[in-house]
Write a protein that holds these residues in place. Structure first.
Motif, PDB file in Angstrom:
ATOM      1  N   ASN A   1      76.365  29.776  -4.056  1.00 26.27           N
ATOM      2  CA  ASN A   1      74.973  29.803  -3.622  1.00 26.27           C
ATOM      3  C   ASN A   1      74.364  31.168  -3.899  1.00 26.27           C
ATOM      4  OD1 ASN A   1      74.987  27.152  -2.376  1.00 26.27           O
ATOM      5  ND2 ASN A   1      76.303  28.060  -0.827  1.00 26.27           N
ATOM      6  N   PHE A   2      73.319  31.174  -4.682  1.00 27.66           N
ATOM      7  CA  PHE A   2      72.574  32.389  -4.963  1.00 27.66           C
ATOM      8  C   PHE A   2      71.254  32.286  -4.220  1.00 27.66           C
ATOM      9  CE2 PHE A   2      69.841  34.542  -8.422  1.00 27.66           C
ATOM     10  CZ  PHE A   2      69.941  35.770  -7.806  1.00 27.66           C
ATOM     11  N   SER A   3      70.807  33.388  -3.638  1.00 29.19           N
ATOM     12  CA  SER A   3      69.593  33.340  -2.816  1.00 29.19           C
ATOM     13  C   SER A   3      68.383  32.854  -3.592  1.00 29.19           C
ATOM     14  CB  SER A   3      69.309  34.726  -2.244  1.00 29.19           C
ATOM     15  OG  SER A   3      69.227  35.684  -3.283  1.00 29.19           O
ATOM     16  N   PHE A   4      68.418  32.949  -4.910  1.00 31.13           N
ATOM     17  CA  PHE A   4      67.328  32.439  -5.735  1.00 31.13           C
ATOM     18  C   PHE A   4      67.001  30.988  -5.396  1.00 31.13           C
ATOM     19  CE2 PHE A   4      65.855  30.088  -9.415  1.00 31.13           C
ATOM     20  CZ  PHE A   4      64.846  30.882  -9.921  1.00 31.13           C
ATOM     21  N   ASN A   5      68.017  30.188  -5.141  1.00 30.68           N
ATOM     22  CA  ASN A   5      67.797  28.765  -4.869  1.00 30.68           C
ATOM     23  C   ASN A   5      67.003  28.523  -3.593  1.00 30.68           C
ATOM     24  OD1 ASN A   5      69.257  28.109  -7.190  1.00 30.68           O
ATOM     25  ND2 ASN A   5      71.200  28.103  -6.074  1.00 30.68           N
ATOM     26  N   LYS A   6      66.941  29.540  -2.717  1.00 30.71           N
ATOM     27  CA  LYS A   6      66.149  29.414  -1.500  1.00 30.71           C
ATOM     28  C   LYS A   6      64.665  29.250  -1.803  1.00 30.71           C
ATOM     29  CE  LYS A   6      68.874  31.878   1.992  1.00 30.71           C
ATOM     30  NZ  LYS A   6      68.828  33.005   2.949  1.00 30.71           N
ATOM     31  N   LEU A   7      64.242  29.700  -2.967  1.00 34.74           N
ATOM     32  CA  LEU A   7      62.834  29.569  -3.336  1.00 34.74           C
ATOM     33  C   LEU A   7      62.422  28.102  -3.389  1.00 34.74           C
ATOM     34  CD1 LEU A   7      62.519  32.155  -6.255  1.00 34.74           C
ATOM     35  CD2 LEU A   7      61.969  32.497  -3.842  1.00 34.74           C
ATOM     36  N   TYR A   8      63.395  27.210  -3.625  1.00 29.92           N
ATOM     37  CA  TYR A   8      63.093  25.802  -3.855  1.00 29.92           C
ATOM     38  C   TYR A   8      63.701  24.870  -2.810  1.00 29.92           C
ATOM     39  CZ  TYR A   8      61.643  27.784  -8.258  1.00 29.92           C
ATOM     40  OH  TYR A   8      61.006  28.559  -9.203  1.00 29.92           O
ATOM     41  N   SER A   9      64.258  25.424  -1.751  1.00 28.48           N
ATOM     42  CA  SER A   9      64.899  24.578  -0.741  1.00 28.48           C
ATOM     43  C   SER A   9      63.860  23.729  -0.021  1.00 28.48           C
ATOM     44  CB  SER A   9      65.673  25.433   0.258  1.00 28.48           C
ATOM     45  OG  SER A   9      64.805  26.308   0.951  1.00 28.48           O
TER      46      SER A   9
END
Length: 269
Positions: free
Chosen positions: A89-97
């Motif tokens: 899990n990279f925090s980048f994916n939080k942009l699209y959660s």
């Protein structure tokens, strides 16, 4: 352009239900990964500006405003590392959660009753917008125009729908139909976004770029074809009527030298 003309062509966009070509940007050693981790907030800031510049893959959980830097810090505040659980899990994916998954929205010009207008499209198969999802709790999250994911040590960009293609030939059509009117307004923006995103990644330590081509006649290493070439948004922007221009393109200026990417290209020859 071969293919028949159809009114309201956007209603003929269809989910891609097969493996489609993808773009992969890799950080393949510890030094490069640590560089990205140590500069994570700056990377996210530049990425969000880039997303809004072209209207492609707009974040769901961070908005473009004067508090963007502070909002990025708040989003990442509780993380000890941007690569928890062995980089899965990279925090980048939080942009699209969104709820229990990921939701991707891009601004596409849609032909609605023979009128071209921009919409924040989440599902290009059913022409579901971001507003439909949020206001109506619609959970039809599939057939995204374009998707992005960071997994372990690489980004992957691919497509869930054929909206960017100049020609359509899917289960909704009878033979090949002409999608060039909307593709001309949408596809060059994606191509410019893809190019600048790759440049951005190499500025933040990426070490390799791979194009996984699976035989798609519409997709090339440098982007989606329009005619027989890859067209970028800056190539057509001044030619567009005012109502068909994506305004943030000229309002948001993102300066990104392609030095590291150019070095990689030269070394790869």
């Amino acid at each position: 352009m071969s293919g028949s003309k159809i009114n309201n062509i956007s209603k003929y966009w269809k989910e891609i239900d097969y493996d489609v070509s993808s773009y992969i940007i890799v950080w393949d050693n510890k030094e490069s990964r640590f560089f990205l981790e140590n500069n994570n907030k700056e990377f996210l800031f530049s990425y969000i500006l880039l997303s809004y510049k072209y209207g492609i893959l707009l974040p769901n959980n961070l908005q473009l405003n004067d508090n963007l830097t502070e909002n990025i810090y708040d989003l990442l505040d509780n993380e000890k590392t941007i690569f928890p659980d062995n980089w899965i899990n990279f925090s980048f994916n939080k942009l699209y959660s969104y709820t229990n998954g990921l939701l991707y929205q891009s601004i596409l010009f849609v032909n609605d009753n023979n009128e071209l207008k921009p919409e924040k499209i989440v599902n290009a198969d059913l022409l579901i917008t971001y507003q439909d999802i949020i206001l109506n709790n619609n959970d039809s999250v599939y057939a995204e125009p374009v998707k992005i994911l960071f997994f372990r040590n690489y980004f992957s960009i691919t497509f869930g729908n054929d909206a960017f293609f100049e020609k359509l030939n899917n289960k909704k059509t009878t033979g090949i139909v002409d999608n060039s009117e909307t593709a001309y307004l949408n596809t060059p923006r994606f191509n410019s976004f893809l190019r600048d995103f790759i440049i951005l990644c190499f500025e933040y330590g990426a070490t390799d770029f791979n194009f996984e081509w699976l035989g798609d006649e519409n997709i090339s290493e440098k982007g989606i074809l329009f005619g027989d070439e890859v067209v970028y948004y800056e190539d057509i922007y001044d030619l567009l009527p005012e109502e068909h221009k994506y305004k943030l393109f000229e309002e948001i200026q993102v300066e990104m030298d392609d030095t590291n990417y150019k070095k990689w290209l030269d070394e790869s020859k």
